[in-house]
Design an enzyme around this catalytic site. Sequence first.
Site, PDB file in Angstrom:
ATOM      1  N   HIS A  20       0.874  -1.182  -0.054  1.00  0.00           N
ATOM      2  CA  HIS A  20       0.063   0.021  -0.022  1.00  0.00           C
ATOM      3  C   HIS A  20       0.892   1.326   0.038  1.00  0.00           C
ATOM      4  O   HIS A  20       1.178   1.870   1.125  1.00  0.00           O
ATOM      5  CB  HIS A  20      -0.888   0.000   1.275  1.00  0.00           C
ATOM      6  CG  HIS A  20      -1.832   1.070   1.059  1.00  0.00           C
ATOM      7  ND1 HIS A  20      -3.196   0.623   0.930  1.00  0.00           N
ATOM      8  CD2 HIS A  20      -2.120   2.330   1.089  1.00  0.00           C
ATOM      9  CE1 HIS A  20      -4.242   1.812   0.950  1.00  0.00           C
ATOM     10  NE2 HIS A  20      -3.180   2.822   0.939  1.00  0.00           N
ATOM     11  N   HIS A  22       1.270   4.930  -2.498  1.00  0.00           N
ATOM     12  CA  HIS A  22       0.787   5.551  -3.793  1.00  0.00           C
ATOM     13  C   HIS A  22       1.904   6.163  -4.391  1.00  0.00           C
ATOM     14  O   HIS A  22       2.999   6.693  -3.771  1.00  0.00           O
ATOM     15  CB  HIS A  22      -0.072   6.695  -3.292  1.00  0.00           C
ATOM     16  CG  HIS A  22      -1.347   6.116  -2.662  1.00  0.00           C
ATOM     17  ND1 HIS A  22      -2.388   5.949  -3.664  1.00  0.00           N
ATOM     18  CD2 HIS A  22      -1.921   5.536  -1.519  1.00  0.00           C
ATOM     19  CE1 HIS A  22      -3.615   5.134  -2.978  1.00  0.00           C
ATOM     20  NE2 HIS A  22      -3.239   5.053  -1.770  1.00  0.00           N
ATOM     21  N   HIS A 204      -9.947   0.760  -2.011  1.00  0.00           N
ATOM     22  CA  HIS A 204      -9.812   1.246  -0.465  1.00  0.00           C
ATOM     23  C   HIS A 204     -11.334   1.162   0.164  1.00  0.00           C
ATOM     24  O   HIS A 204     -12.184   1.124  -0.550  1.00  0.00           O
ATOM     25  CB  HIS A 204      -9.375   2.833  -0.598  1.00  0.00           C
ATOM     26  CG  HIS A 204      -7.923   3.346  -0.903  1.00  0.00           C
ATOM     27  ND1 HIS A 204      -7.411   2.524  -2.035  1.00  0.00           N
ATOM     28  CD2 HIS A 204      -7.232   4.047  -0.226  1.00  0.00           C
ATOM     29  CE1 HIS A 204      -6.025   3.155  -1.845  1.00  0.00           C
ATOM     30  NE2 HIS A 204      -6.033   3.934  -1.131  1.00  0.00           N
ATOM     31  N   GLU A 207     -11.882   3.292   5.766  1.00  0.00           N
ATOM     32  CA  GLU A 207     -10.974   4.456   6.224  1.00  0.00           C
ATOM     33  C   GLU A 207     -11.754   5.546   7.052  1.00  0.00           C
ATOM     34  O   GLU A 207     -11.808   5.787   8.092  1.00  0.00           O
ATOM     35  CB  GLU A 207      -9.911   4.890   5.180  1.00  0.00           C
ATOM     36  CG  GLU A 207      -8.964   5.713   5.616  1.00  0.00           C
ATOM     37  CD  GLU A 207      -8.232   6.315   4.573  1.00  0.00           C
ATOM     38  OE1 GLU A 207      -7.134   6.810   4.530  1.00  0.00           O
ATOM     39  OE2 GLU A 207      -8.646   6.254   3.400  1.00  0.00           O
ATOM     40  N   ASP A 285       1.235   4.277   2.685  1.00  0.00           N
ATOM     41  CA  ASP A 285       0.166   4.959   2.126  1.00  0.00           C
ATOM     42  C   ASP A 285       0.882   5.888   1.493  1.00  0.00           C
ATOM     43  O   ASP A 285       1.199   6.201   0.151  1.00  0.00           O
ATOM     44  CB  ASP A 285      -0.787   5.436   3.199  1.00  0.00           C
ATOM     45  CG  ASP A 285      -2.119   5.883   2.555  1.00  0.00           C
ATOM     46  OD1 ASP A 285      -2.235   5.677   1.563  1.00  0.00           O
ATOM     47  OD2 ASP A 285      -2.793   6.511   3.377  1.00  0.00           O
ATOM     48  N   ASP A 286       1.141   7.072   2.004  1.00  0.00           N
ATOM     49  CA  ASP A 286       1.799   8.585   1.413  1.00  0.00           C
ATOM     50  C   ASP A 286       3.025   9.040   2.298  1.00  0.00           C
ATOM     51  O   ASP A 286       2.726   9.981   3.068  1.00  0.00           O
ATOM     52  CB  ASP A 286       0.811   9.518   1.177  1.00  0.00           C
ATOM     53  CG  ASP A 286      -0.145   9.003   0.344  1.00  0.00           C
ATOM     54  OD1 ASP A 286       0.210   8.751  -0.995  1.00  0.00           O
ATOM     55  OD2 ASP A 286      -1.462   8.601   0.411  1.00  0.00           O
TER      56      ASP A 286
END
Length: 344
Positions: A20, A22, A204, A207, A285-286
């Site tokens: 996961h 991005h 996704h 969340e 994630d980021d």
Amino acid sequence: MRQDMEMPRPLDMLPKAHLHLHFTGSMRHSTLIELAREHGVHLPDALEQDWPPRLRATDERGWFRFQRLYDIARSVLKRPEDVYRLLREAAEDEAAEGSRWLEIQVDPSGYAQRFGGLTATLELVLDAAEAAASSAGIGMAVIVAANRTRHPLDARTLARLASQYAGRGVVGFGLSNDERRGRARDFDAAFRIAKRAGLLAVPHGGELMGPASVAECVDDLGADRVGHGVRAAESPRLMERLADRQVTCEVCPLSNVGLGVAGSPEDVPLRRLFDAGVPIALGADDPLLFGARLLPQYQLARDVYGFSDAETAELARQSIRSSTAPDPMKKELMTEIDAWLATE
């Protein structure tokens, strides 16, 4: 006192898969600064001296600010060589943290205008990913992701594009952005296209919205993995279903905290999901916006959630089992995890 408590095994030596991450969000902060200056892009304080930004996306205004910062970061990638650099550095960072297989998620729509269209953009990313993986000595694959705030027809276009490159570097099809603005079931046609091509379904869910969001991803999109999925912990029955069907949740603890999904790391229900038998793949994630890559997520498992080294090794195994890495590579990595755990 056990020896592993006195001298914990080094987590960067634990082989693992990262499922996961991005594309834009994988950029190093130093690279963002350098490319912005090179291309004359003005960065807000939140992306420069006040980095990492203070975020809260549990309301629409907060999510808009998060997306605005993300779009500004995306704008510094103006040339093909910038894409090659981003992926080369991402692969290097993965290797340094013991991540041996990376599945990186990209929406080609965000770059199509500057790189010659959707197909040309995806081919650029695939070429850059192949070069990066070779250079860093890891495996890497690409997940094409649709944006749930756009029309489902756009998702179908991306699913058809992803399907054309199934087996040529694309391994999955995802669905990202604000869950509150597009229900999973609205994108079922796109996921059917991707599934027919043999791609994993990795939307996704769970969340910003609750267990029903996760259930929709599983029931309507045939999810093999769910991005985040932490709100499934609010429903014992749903956790049981995820465990029975071995649907993996890609849990990103520091992202959950960064966006206000959880008030603190202690509030992320990683232990509850794990103990319920739900497969887990820890993710970052980021990192560009949350300030932490993959290794700190594993450190949290040990320091905050009380995972023993044996349980942490199982987390790594689950990430590899849930990946699309070739079977011989999976077998090799499992053997290396056993060796890591056997060290004194």
